[in-house]
Design a protein around this motif. Structure first.
Motif, mmCIF file in Angstrom:
data_model
loop_
_atom_site.group_PDB
_atom_site.id
_atom_site.type_symbol
_atom_site.label_atom_id
_atom_site.label_comp_id
_atom_site.label_asym_id
_atom_site.label_seq_id
_atom_site.Cartn_x
_atom_site.Cartn_y
_atom_site.Cartn_z
ATOM 1 N N HIS A 150 -13.962 37.134 46.886
ATOM 2 C CA HIS A 150 -14.127 35.700 46.614
ATOM 3 C C HIS A 150 -13.760 34.832 47.815
ATOM 4 N N TYR A 151 -13.242 35.447 48.879
ATOM 5 C CA TYR A 151 -12.956 34.697 50.097
ATOM 6 C C TYR A 151 -14.118 34.732 51.085
ATOM 7 N N GLN A 152 -15.169 35.441 50.725
ATOM 8 C CA GLN A 152 -16.347 35.503 51.583
ATOM 9 C C GLN A 152 -16.921 34.098 51.770
ATOM 10 N N GLY A 153 -17.138 33.726 53.022
ATOM 11 C CA GLY A 153 -17.734 32.422 53.307
ATOM 12 C C GLY A 153 -16.779 31.253 53.212
ATOM 13 N N LYS A 154 -15.485 31.523 53.055
ATOM 14 C CA LYS A 154 -14.502 30.453 52.899
ATOM 15 C C LYS A 154 -13.821 30.077 54.211
ATOM 16 N N ILE B 191 -8.624 32.265 56.417
ATOM 17 C CA ILE B 191 -7.674 32.604 55.361
ATOM 18 C C ILE B 191 -6.487 33.287 56.049
ATOM 19 N N PRO B 192 -5.254 32.846 55.825
ATOM 20 C CA PRO B 192 -4.114 33.510 56.465
ATOM 21 C C PRO B 192 -3.893 34.913 55.907
ATOM 22 N N GLN B 193 -3.531 35.860 56.777
ATOM 23 C CA GLN B 193 -3.291 37.236 56.326
ATOM 24 C C GLN B 193 -2.155 37.306 55.313
ATOM 25 N N ALA B 194 -1.278 36.300 55.322
ATOM 26 C CA ALA B 194 -0.163 36.271 54.372
ATOM 27 C C ALA B 194 -0.637 36.264 52.926
ATOM 28 N N GLU C 128 -4.701 28.200 50.077
ATOM 29 C CA GLU C 128 -4.542 29.528 49.494
ATOM 30 C C GLU C 128 -3.267 30.210 49.984
ATOM 31 N N GLY C 129 -2.891 29.956 51.233
ATOM 32 C CA GLY C 129 -1.661 30.529 51.760
ATOM 33 C C GLY C 129 -0.438 30.036 51.011
ATOM 34 N N TYR C 130 -0.368 28.736 50.787
ATOM 35 C CA TYR C 130 0.754 28.173 50.032
ATOM 36 C C TYR C 130 0.744 28.663 48.586
ATOM 37 N N ARG C 131 -0.423 28.695 47.971
ATOM 38 C CA ARG C 131 -0.514 29.135 46.570
ATOM 39 C C ARG C 131 -0.078 30.590 46.432
ATOM 40 N N SER C 132 -0.527 31.437 47.351
ATOM 41 C CA SER C 132 -0.157 32.848 47.320
ATOM 42 C C SER C 132 1.356 33.018 47.434
ATOM 43 N N PHE C 133 1.969 32.252 48.314
ATOM 44 C CA PHE C 133 3.420 32.336 48.495
ATOM 45 C C PHE C 133 4.145 31.960 47.206
ATOM 46 N N LEU C 134 3.756 30.850 46.602
ATOM 47 C CA LEU C 134 4.418 30.381 45.387
ATOM 48 C C LEU C 134 4.237 31.362 44.228
ATOM 49 N N ASN C 135 3.024 31.871 44.067
ATOM 50 C CA ASN C 135 2.749 32.773 42.945
ATOM 51 C C ASN C 135 3.313 34.173 43.156
ATOM 52 N N SER C 136 3.407 34.610 44.402
ATOM 53 C CA SER C 136 3.907 35.956 44.675
ATOM 54 C C SER C 136 5.417 36.046 44.487
ATOM 55 N N TYR C 137 6.139 35.066 45.011
ATOM 56 C CA TYR C 137 7.599 35.163 45.013
ATOM 57 C C TYR C 137 8.257 34.487 43.817
ATOM 58 N N GLY C 138 7.498 33.662 43.099
ATOM 59 C CA GLY C 138 7.935 33.148 41.810
ATOM 60 C C GLY C 138 9.348 32.598 41.767
ATOM 61 N N THR C 139 10.105 33.020 40.749
ATOM 62 C CA THR C 139 11.429 32.443 40.508
ATOM 63 C C THR C 139 12.439 32.807 41.577
ATOM 64 N N GLN D 154 -17.654 36.736 59.412
ATOM 65 C CA GLN D 154 -16.956 36.717 58.120
ATOM 66 C C GLN D 154 -15.567 36.107 58.237
ATOM 67 N N HIS D 155 -15.127 35.832 59.457
ATOM 68 C CA HIS D 155 -13.799 35.345 59.781
ATOM 69 C C HIS D 155 -12.778 36.492 59.726
ATOM 70 N N LYS D 156 -11.657 36.254 60.371
ATOM 71 C CA LYS D 156 -10.695 37.317 60.656
ATOM 72 C C LYS D 156 -10.171 38.006 59.409
ATOM 73 N N PHE D 157 -9.860 37.254 58.356
ATOM 74 C CA PHE D 157 -9.242 37.807 57.156
ATOM 75 C C PHE D 157 -10.045 38.988 56.619
ATOM 76 N N ILE D 158 -11.345 38.820 56.452
ATOM 77 C CA ILE D 158 -12.197 39.871 55.917
ATOM 78 C C ILE D 158 -12.503 40.922 56.977
ATOM 79 N N THR D 159 -12.730 40.480 58.204
ATOM 80 C CA THR D 159 -13.062 41.412 59.281
ATOM 81 C C THR D 159 -11.957 42.438 59.493
ATOM 82 N N VAL D 160 -10.709 42.013 59.429
ATOM 83 C CA VAL D 160 -9.578 42.936 59.569
ATOM 84 C C VAL D 160 -9.613 43.989 58.468
#
Length: 309
Positions: free
Chosen positions: A179-183, A186-189, A237-248, A70-76
């Motif tokens: 939704h990350y299954q099979g992708k 994925i960075p833990q960030a 997804e890592g870059y998108r998560s960073f931008l959307n999480s920390y916003g302005t 499943q790769h590390k992201f989900i396995t963890v």
């Protein structure tokens, strides 16, 4: 039998050749009140036999789970769901740890009185020559966010620590990662950006708690496959998560904003996303994204000419 105080979670994929390093570190710990959960992510080597040898020695309480890859992201996450102790740690399958690591981190996390406001205590990593990986924390350590640690105080380098199970599992319960299954990678960030941006605090302490072993020839390392289709979705997804999480908040850090926006666009383009699709997945910076898009597109063309990726 009473519950242990710390659970160690180790995701592993074809790491039979390095797991003994982790095992030797754990059996030499001065702190003994722990158990070790090994989450085998579909290994095809002799990981199972190695673990059975560990278990036969009877020195550590070891639970072994084999799963389809499943790769590390989900396995963890699946391993963390199995934790019932007050604290847990995620130990990589190829590192080692000073003999006082568990005791040091247990003592530090126990000092936190209002643990509902915290998720972890993070210490330092060192190379095998005992040189610190990256930087130490300012002010002899502090309480705050990972974002401030990286961008306000400009602390670099891999860090390592212990998590408060109640806080982490509550956040994980409300986090949909199906939704990350099979992708693939994925960075833990992608997960920790969400809780860090919401104000869940981390305590940063200037104590070495991990030995970092360089493995530059590892064919599975992300650093060696940054431009392959294997890892580009996760990097996007890592870059998108960073931008959307920390916003302005990022307007105070224009270099970080531009670097992450360009990174998000580059990996989106590699994943065949149009500008409209790129902007649809952004909560902020849509106008800036339009302005920066020609730069990102030009960089992709340059890389193609240079590396034939």
């Amino acid at each position: 039998m009473s519950e242990v105080k710390i659970t160690i979670v180790t995701p592993s994929y074809n790491r039979a050749h390095t797991l003994t390093r982790v095992y030797d570190s754990l059996k030499n710990q001065t702190f003994k009140d722990f158990k070790w959960i090994i989450m085998d992510d579909g290994s095809t080597d002799h990981t199972k036999e190695i673990v059975e040898n560990f278990q036969s020695e009877g020195l550590i309480n070891i639970e072994y789970f084999w799963n389809e890859n499943q790769h590390k992201f989900i396995t963890v996450f699946e391993g963390i769901k199995k934790v019932t102790s007050k604290y847990f740690m995620v130990l990589d399958s190829d590192d080692s740890y000073p003999e006082n690591t568990l005791q040091t981190l247990f003592d530090e996390v126990e000092k936190i009185g209002n643990q509902d406001e915290y998720i972890s205590v993070m210490g330092l990593s060192q190379y095998t020559d005992e040189k610190i990986v990256g930087h130490q924390y300012p002010n002899n350590g502090f309480d705050g966010s990972i974002f401030d640690m990286r961008y306000k105080y400009k602390v670099r380098g891999d860090k390592f620590g212990i998590f408060i199970t109640k806080t982490y599992q509550q956040l994980l319960k409300n986090y949909d990662y199906a939704h990350y299954q099979g992708k693939g990678y994925i960075p833990q960030a992608v997960f920790f950006n969400t809780y860090d941006a919401d104000g869940i605090k981390t305590r940063f302490v200037n104590k070495v708690v991990r030995n970092y072993h360089l493995d530059e020839e590892d064919a599975n390392s992300v650093s060696n496959t940054r431009w392959s289709g294997k890892n580009t979705f996760g990097l996007m997804e890592g870059y998108r998560s960073f931008l959307n999480s920390y916003g302005t908040k990022l307007f105070k850090y224009p270099k970080a904003l531009i670097r992450n926006l360009v990174g998000y666009q580059i990996y989106s383009i590699i994943n065949h996303k149009s500008l409209s699709e790129i902007n649809k997945d952004l909560k902020y910076f849509k106008l800036l994204s339009i302005l920066m898009y020609p730069l990102s597109f030009g960089y992709i063309k340059y890389k193609k000419n240079q590396t034939n990726f």
